[in-house]
Design a protein around this motif. Structure first.
Motif, PDB file in Angstrom:
ATOM      1  N   VAL A 168      44.829  51.517  75.055  1.00  0.00           N
ATOM      2  CA  VAL A 168      44.116  50.929  76.188  1.00  0.00           C
ATOM      3  C   VAL A 168      42.886  51.775  76.500  1.00  0.00           C
ATOM      4  CG1 VAL A 168      44.230  50.677  78.712  1.00  0.00           C
ATOM      5  CG2 VAL A 168      46.021  49.700  77.275  1.00  0.00           C
ATOM      6  N   ILE A 169      41.751  51.112  76.726  1.00  0.00           N
ATOM      7  CA  ILE A 169      40.532  51.798  77.179  1.00  0.00           C
ATOM      8  C   ILE A 169      40.123  51.164  78.497  1.00  0.00           C
ATOM      9  CG2 ILE A 169      38.195  52.527  76.594  1.00  0.00           C
ATOM     10  CD1 ILE A 169      38.781  51.921  73.688  1.00  0.00           C
ATOM     11  N   LEU A 170      40.164  51.965  79.565  1.00  0.00           N
ATOM     12  CA  LEU A 170      39.900  51.449  80.911  1.00  0.00           C
ATOM     13  C   LEU A 170      38.976  52.413  81.650  1.00  0.00           C
ATOM     14  CD1 LEU A 170      40.434  49.462  83.243  1.00  0.00           C
ATOM     15  CD2 LEU A 170      42.531  50.739  83.743  1.00  0.00           C
ATOM     16  N   MET A 171      37.721  52.019  81.797  1.00  0.00           N
ATOM     17  CA  MET A 171      36.755  52.896  82.456  1.00  0.00           C
ATOM     18  C   MET A 171      35.487  52.111  82.786  1.00  0.00           C
ATOM     19  SD  MET A 171      35.243  55.067  79.192  1.00  0.00           S
ATOM     20  CE  MET A 171      36.846  55.403  78.481  1.00  0.00           C
ATOM     21  N   TRP A 172      34.673  52.692  83.651  1.00  0.00           N
ATOM     22  CA  TRP A 172      33.331  52.175  83.849  1.00  0.00           C
ATOM     23  C   TRP A 172      32.512  52.500  82.602  1.00  0.00           C
ATOM     24  CZ3 TRP A 172      31.548  49.658  88.334  1.00  0.00           C
ATOM     25  CH2 TRP A 172      32.486  49.588  89.382  1.00  0.00           C
ATOM     26  N   ASN A 173      31.403  51.827  82.433  1.00  0.00           N
ATOM     27  CA  ASN A 173      30.563  52.076  81.264  1.00  0.00           C
ATOM     28  C   ASN A 173      30.240  53.552  81.113  1.00  0.00           C
ATOM     29  OD1 ASN A 173      30.512  49.378  80.653  1.00  0.00           O
ATOM     30  ND2 ASN A 173      28.310  49.109  80.953  1.00  0.00           N
ATOM     31  N   ALA A 174      30.401  54.055  79.909  1.00  0.00           N
ATOM     32  CA  ALA A 174      30.115  55.458  79.597  1.00  0.00           C
ATOM     33  C   ALA A 174      30.013  55.603  78.089  1.00  0.00           C
ATOM     34  CB  ALA A 174      31.231  56.365  80.131  1.00  0.00           C
ATOM     35  N   MET A 175      29.319  56.636  77.636  1.00  0.00           N
ATOM     36  CA  MET A 175      29.273  56.908  76.203  1.00  0.00           C
ATOM     37  C   MET A 175      30.674  57.111  75.642  1.00  0.00           C
ATOM     38  SD  MET A 175      26.090  59.451  75.475  1.00  0.00           S
ATOM     39  CE  MET A 175      24.433  59.152  76.086  1.00  0.00           C
ATOM     40  N   GLU A 176      31.525  57.734  76.442  1.00  0.00           N
ATOM     41  CA  GLU A 176      32.889  58.026  75.982  1.00  0.00           C
ATOM     42  C   GLU A 176      33.644  56.769  75.589  1.00  0.00           C
ATOM     43  OE1 GLU A 176      31.717  61.517  78.585  1.00  0.00           O
ATOM     44  OE2 GLU A 176      31.474  59.338  78.618  1.00  0.00           O
ATOM     45  N   TYR A 177      33.283  55.650  76.221  1.00  0.00           N
ATOM     46  CA  TYR A 177      33.926  54.389  75.851  1.00  0.00           C
ATOM     47  C   TYR A 177      33.717  54.119  74.360  1.00  0.00           C
ATOM     48  CZ  TYR A 177      35.060  49.470  75.435  1.00  0.00           C
ATOM     49  OH  TYR A 177      35.624  48.293  75.018  1.00  0.00           O
ATOM     50  N   LEU A 178      32.490  54.327  73.876  1.00  0.00           N
ATOM     51  CA  LEU A 178      32.185  54.045  72.483  1.00  0.00           C
ATOM     52  C   LEU A 178      32.810  55.070  71.545  1.00  0.00           C
ATOM     53  CD1 LEU A 178      28.470  52.961  72.944  1.00  0.00           C
ATOM     54  CD2 LEU A 178      30.468  51.494  72.629  1.00  0.00           C
ATOM     55  N   PHE A 179      32.908  56.332  71.977  1.00  0.00           N
ATOM     56  CA  PHE A 179      33.591  57.331  71.149  1.00  0.00           C
ATOM     57  C   PHE A 179      35.046  56.897  70.926  1.00  0.00           C
ATOM     58  CE2 PHE A 179      30.894  60.714  73.578  1.00  0.00           C
ATOM     59  CZ  PHE A 179      29.744  60.208  73.004  1.00  0.00           C
ATOM     60  N   ALA A 180      35.681  56.442  72.016  1.00  0.00           N
ATOM     61  CA  ALA A 180      37.082  56.011  71.930  1.00  0.00           C
ATOM     62  C   ALA A 180      37.216  54.728  71.116  1.00  0.00           C
ATOM     63  CB  ALA A 180      37.647  55.812  73.333  1.00  0.00           C
ATOM     64  N   ASP A 181      36.319  53.794  71.353  1.00  0.00           N
ATOM     65  CA  ASP A 181      36.327  52.503  70.671  1.00  0.00           C
ATOM     66  C   ASP A 181      36.273  52.693  69.153  1.00  0.00           C
ATOM     67  OD1 ASP A 181      35.686  50.003  69.575  1.00  0.00           O
ATOM     68  OD2 ASP A 181      34.428  49.425  71.256  1.00  0.00           O
ATOM     69  N   LEU A 190      26.711  61.198  67.441  1.00  0.00           N
ATOM     70  CA  LEU A 190      27.615  60.078  67.684  1.00  0.00           C
ATOM     71  C   LEU A 190      28.719  60.042  66.632  1.00  0.00           C
ATOM     72  CD1 LEU A 190      28.465  57.420  69.040  1.00  0.00           C
ATOM     73  CD2 LEU A 190      26.779  56.245  67.606  1.00  0.00           C
ATOM     74  N   GLY A 191      28.346  60.211  65.375  1.00  0.00           N
ATOM     75  CA  GLY A 191      29.340  60.208  64.306  1.00  0.00           C
ATOM     76  C   GLY A 191      30.363  61.313  64.465  1.00  0.00           C
ATOM     77  N   GLU A 192      29.894  62.492  64.860  1.00  0.00           N
ATOM     78  CA  GLU A 192      30.811  63.622  65.045  1.00  0.00           C
ATOM     79  C   GLU A 192      31.781  63.374  66.192  1.00  0.00           C
ATOM     80  OE1 GLU A 192      28.429  67.102  65.505  1.00  0.00           O
ATOM     81  OE2 GLU A 192      28.003  67.277  63.339  1.00  0.00           O
ATOM     82  N   LYS A 193      31.285  62.821  67.287  1.00  0.00           N
ATOM     83  CA  LYS A 193      32.149  62.573  68.448  1.00  0.00           C
ATOM     84  C   LYS A 193      33.182  61.487  68.140  1.00  0.00           C
ATOM     85  CE  LYS A 193      28.816  64.200  71.880  1.00  0.00           C
ATOM     86  NZ  LYS A 193      29.629  65.342  72.345  1.00  0.00           N
ATOM     87  N   ILE A 194      32.788  60.490  67.380  1.00  0.00           N
ATOM     88  CA  ILE A 194      33.737  59.454  66.972  1.00  0.00           C
ATOM     89  C   ILE A 194      34.825  60.058  66.096  1.00  0.00           C
ATOM     90  CG2 ILE A 194      33.991  57.391  65.540  1.00  0.00           C
ATOM     91  CD1 ILE A 194      31.139  56.595  66.506  1.00  0.00           C
ATOM     92  N   ASN A 195      34.428  60.884  65.138  1.00  0.00           N
ATOM     93  CA  ASN A 195      35.403  61.536  64.266  1.00  0.00           C
ATOM     94  C   ASN A 195      36.332  62.445  65.050  1.00  0.00           C
ATOM     95  OD1 ASN A 195      34.398  60.307  61.980  1.00  0.00           O
ATOM     96  ND2 ASN A 195      33.105  62.043  61.389  1.00  0.00           N
ATOM     97  N   ARG A 196      35.767  63.184  65.991  1.00  0.00           N
ATOM     98  CA  ARG A 196      36.594  64.080  66.795  1.00  0.00           C
ATOM     99  C   ARG A 196      37.662  63.305  67.566  1.00  0.00           C
ATOM    100  NH1 ARG A 196      34.674  69.367  67.567  1.00  0.00           N
ATOM    101  NH2 ARG A 196      32.584  69.764  66.736  1.00  0.00           N
ATOM    102  N   PHE A 197      37.248  62.161  68.168  1.00  0.00           N
ATOM    103  CA  PHE A 197      38.241  61.409  68.921  1.00  0.00           C
ATOM    104  C   PHE A 197      39.291  60.802  67.987  1.00  0.00           C
ATOM    105  CE2 PHE A 197      40.089  57.793  71.117  1.00  0.00           C
ATOM    106  CZ  PHE A 197      40.469  58.394  72.306  1.00  0.00           C
ATOM    107  N   ALA A 198      38.865  60.355  66.830  1.00  0.00           N
ATOM    108  CA  ALA A 198      39.814  59.823  65.846  1.00  0.00           C
ATOM    109  C   ALA A 198      40.852  60.884  65.483  1.00  0.00           C
ATOM    110  CB  ALA A 198      39.063  59.354  64.601  1.00  0.00           C
TER     111      ALA A 198
END
Length: 255
Positions: free
Chosen positions: A58-71, A35-43
């Motif tokens: 803007v973050i617009l999607m159905w629930n997904a793990m990717e939402y939290l990476f972007a958030d 999770l930490g790596e994916k968050i850093n990658r998106f940052a």
């Protein structure tokens, strides 16, 4: 603790819980380290686009793990998230994109046509990143979320973010007038998270089930589990039989 920013708070959990399961959706689970790596990658993806502290995403999607990476990736570089509920009408999405002066958007395949239709109205909206299983179908100029993530650095970005910096614009329902973007700083967000841990008695090893839309108040309910080393199970939406099954199989302790 309130002196921290959201990125530092997430880093603290990642360092402490490492190989424990952080998130699970359907049959896919990821550890705190992943999770930490994916968050850093998106940052780092955001920085590669030349986006900067204070810019709106803007973050617009159905629930997904990717939402939290972007958030949380957005938080790490000091950008301001504009979380849009998937239950909004197109006109509501239109207004929020314009009012927030968003410069970038992360969407899934379902909402990509909406954002493409609205993009010409808003010249500030430059970058669109799409979560898709069919990247070959993406229109020219639209970025594939997974490809960008895989190519980005997993190292934490070096951006000076303060706890008084703006974290999010959370739009009101607009039941008595025009919807307004309520400002949340890193500090105000973290204070809500700590209050939830105390008021709900969230403990180590708790298993949380999140079925409501992440852009709503539900988004505040994920970090309390992560800060306690718990597991967060995410579903696309609310389904009673699925809820009962998950509670039994995953030993869910709160939802």
């Amino acid at each position: 603790m309130l002196e921290m920013d959201v990125g530092q708070l997430i880093d603290k959990s990642v360092a402490k819980y490492k190989e424990r399961i952080a998130l699970k959706m359907w049959d896919k689970a990821i550890t705190y380290t992943e999770l930490g790596e994916k968050i850093n990658r998106f940052a780092n993806v955001l920085l590669q686009f030349g986006l900067k502290k204070g810019d709106r995403l803007v973050i617009l999607m159905w629930n997904a793990m990717e939402y939290l990476f972007a958030d949380y990736g957005c938080a790490k570089v000091g950008m301001v998230k504009v979380p849009l509920n998937h239950m909004l009408a197109k006109g509501d999405v239109d207004f929020r994109i314009g009012d927030s002066e968003a410069v970038a958007a992360v969407v899934d395949e379902y909402f990509l046509p909406w954002v493409l239709e609205l993009k010409p109205k808003y010249p500030k909206l430059q970058e669109i990143i799409c979560i898709t299983s069919y990247p070959e179908r993406l229109p020219s100029g639209i970025h594939d979320f997974t490809k960008l993530l895989n190519q980005a650095s997993p190292e934490s970005p070096e951006v000076d973010v303060g706890n008084e910096d703006l974290l999010a614009l959370m739009y009101t329902g607009g039941t008595t007038g025009i919807s307004k973007g309520v400002m949340h700083t890193h500090k105000s967000f973290i204070s809500v998270v700590y209050s939830e841990i105390v008021e709900w008695g969230i403990d180590f090893d708790d298993v949380a089930l999140v079925m409501a839309p992440l852009p709503h108040a539900t988004g505040f309910m994920v970090p309390p589990s992560l800060l306690r080393g718990g597991k967060v199970i995410i579903t696309k939406g609310f389904d009673p039989p699925e809820m009962c099954q998950l509670i039994q199989e995953e030993k869910v302790t709160w939802t």
